[in-house]
Design a protein around this motif. Structure first.
Motif, PDB file in Angstrom:
ATOM      1  N   UNK A   1       1.572   9.027  -6.118  1.00  0.00           N
ATOM      2  CA  UNK A   1       1.658  10.385  -5.588  1.00  0.00           C
ATOM      3  C   UNK A   1       0.547  10.715  -4.608  1.00  0.00           C
ATOM      4  N   UNK A   2       0.034   9.700  -3.914  1.00  0.00           N
ATOM      5  CA  UNK A   2      -1.038   9.909  -2.939  1.00  0.00           C
ATOM      6  C   UNK A   2      -0.444  10.427  -1.629  1.00  0.00           C
TER       7      UNK A   2
ATOM      8  N   UNK B   1       0.847  -1.203   0.000  1.00  0.00           N
ATOM      9  CA  UNK B   1       0.000   0.000   0.000  1.00  0.00           C
ATOM     10  C   UNK B   1       0.880   1.249   0.000  1.00  0.00           C
ATOM     11  N   UNK B   2       1.941   1.224   0.811  1.00  0.00           N
ATOM     12  CA  UNK B   2       2.855   2.366   0.854  1.00  0.00           C
ATOM     13  C   UNK B   2       3.522   2.604  -0.483  1.00  0.00           C
ATOM     14  N   UNK B   3       3.957   1.512  -1.124  1.00  0.00           N
ATOM     15  CA  UNK B   3       4.601   1.630  -2.433  1.00  0.00           C
ATOM     16  C   UNK B   3       3.628   2.170  -3.470  1.00  0.00           C
TER      17      UNK B   3
ATOM     18  N   UNK C   1       9.443   3.233   5.195  1.00  0.00           N
ATOM     19  CA  UNK C   1       8.911   4.428   5.847  1.00  0.00           C
ATOM     20  C   UNK C   1       7.464   4.654   5.441  1.00  0.00           C
ATOM     21  N   UNK C   2       7.162   4.468   4.155  1.00  0.00           N
ATOM     22  CA  UNK C   2       5.784   4.636   3.676  1.00  0.00           C
ATOM     23  C   UNK C   2       4.860   3.622   4.329  1.00  0.00           C
ATOM     24  N   UNK C   3       5.341   2.387   4.491  1.00  0.00           N
ATOM     25  CA  UNK C   3       4.532   1.338   5.116  1.00  0.00           C
ATOM     26  C   UNK C   3       4.174   1.704   6.548  1.00  0.00           C
TER      27      UNK C   3
ATOM     28  N   UNK D   1      -4.184  11.695   2.920  1.00  0.00           N
ATOM     29  CA  UNK D   1      -5.408  11.384   2.177  1.00  0.00           C
ATOM     30  C   UNK D   1      -5.863   9.971   2.537  1.00  0.00           C
ATOM     31  N   UNK D   2      -6.539   9.849   3.663  1.00  0.00           N
ATOM     32  CA  UNK D   2      -6.887   8.526   4.183  1.00  0.00           C
ATOM     33  C   UNK D   2      -7.856   7.766   3.274  1.00  0.00           C
ATOM     34  N   UNK D   3      -8.751   8.479   2.613  1.00  0.00           N
ATOM     35  CA  UNK D   3      -9.711   7.819   1.719  1.00  0.00           C
ATOM     36  C   UNK D   3      -8.991   7.174   0.540  1.00  0.00           C
ATOM     37  N   UNK D   4      -8.030   7.900  -0.032  1.00  0.00           N
ATOM     38  CA  UNK D   4      -7.279   7.361  -1.164  1.00  0.00           C
ATOM     39  C   UNK D   4      -6.412   6.182  -0.732  1.00  0.00           C
TER      40      UNK D   4
END
Length: 209
Positions: free
Chosen positions: A46-47, A38-40, A79-81, A51-54
């Motif tokens: 570019x989310x 999901x993070x990747x 880090x994104x994860x 933006x929790x909905x996206x």
């Protein structure tokens, strides 16, 4: 039999989980890969992490059968994860997938940060794997260096400490040791010794050697 293995970043929980699954002939799920995916996807599209909905939509559309474990190990993805894992809507979308995996006939081995507390509180064996931040940072630094990523030990340690704080402090399913989890501190252990210690715990708790 369900085995739940939890622990902070770079503790070696994934390595241990894979070894136990292979030894016992059980399916294995690295739940961290779901959040990494999901993070990747968020980075690629570019989310914004606000933006929790996206982010929830990305989680809902995730195909767990097409996860590229090697590609998802890159530094920025970790880090994104950690950031998307703190979003309750993302965790909700991925919750059923993880619970279904744990509940399959014959059992499974799962590793992550909330397996023993949220995903599979009914697990017959729960292991909480940990090590000092410095030891974990050294492992991750060596891993990234082998992959050719230009990072310093100090940068990796700072990232480890930041992720620890975020994972433990989030409101939704924070990283914590289940009350009935066995602690495995592998600060001074290498890979083989860590696996051997975990196998001993399996034998002691379940009678399966």
């Amino acid at each position: 039999m369900i085995i739940a293995i939890d622990g902070p970043a770079a503790s070696g929980k994934g390595t241990i989980a894979r070894a136990l699954a292979a030894h016992l002939g059980l399916p294995h799920l690295d739940t961290g890969l779901l959040y990494r995916a999901v993070g990747a996807a968020a980075l690629e599209a570019g989310v914004a992490f606000e933006d929790t909905a996206a982010l929830a939509a990305l989680a809902a559309g995730l195909d767990s059968a097409r996860l590229d474990a090697e590609a998802l190990k890159a530094g920025p993805v970790g880090e994104a994860a950690s950031r998307v894992a703190a979003v309750p809507a993302v965790r909700e979308k991925l919750l059923r997938l993880q619970k279904d995996f744990a509940g399959q006939r014959g059992g499974a081995v799962l590793d992550g940060r909330d397996i023993g507390t949220v995903i599979a509180p009914q697990a017959q064996l729960k292991i909480f794997v940990t090590a000092t931040p410095e030891a974990r940072a050294e492992r991750r630094y060596q891993e990234l260096a082998r992959r050719g990523e230009a990072v310093t030990f100090e940068q990796v340690l700072a990232d480890i400490e930041m992720r620890d704080a975020r994972d433990s402090g989030r409101a939704s399913a924070p990283l914590m040791r289940a009350s009935d989890a066995v602690l495995l501190d592998n600060t001074g252990l290498d890979r083989d010794a860590s696996i051997a210690a975990a196998l001993a715990l399996v034998a002691d708790r379940t009678g399966r050697s």
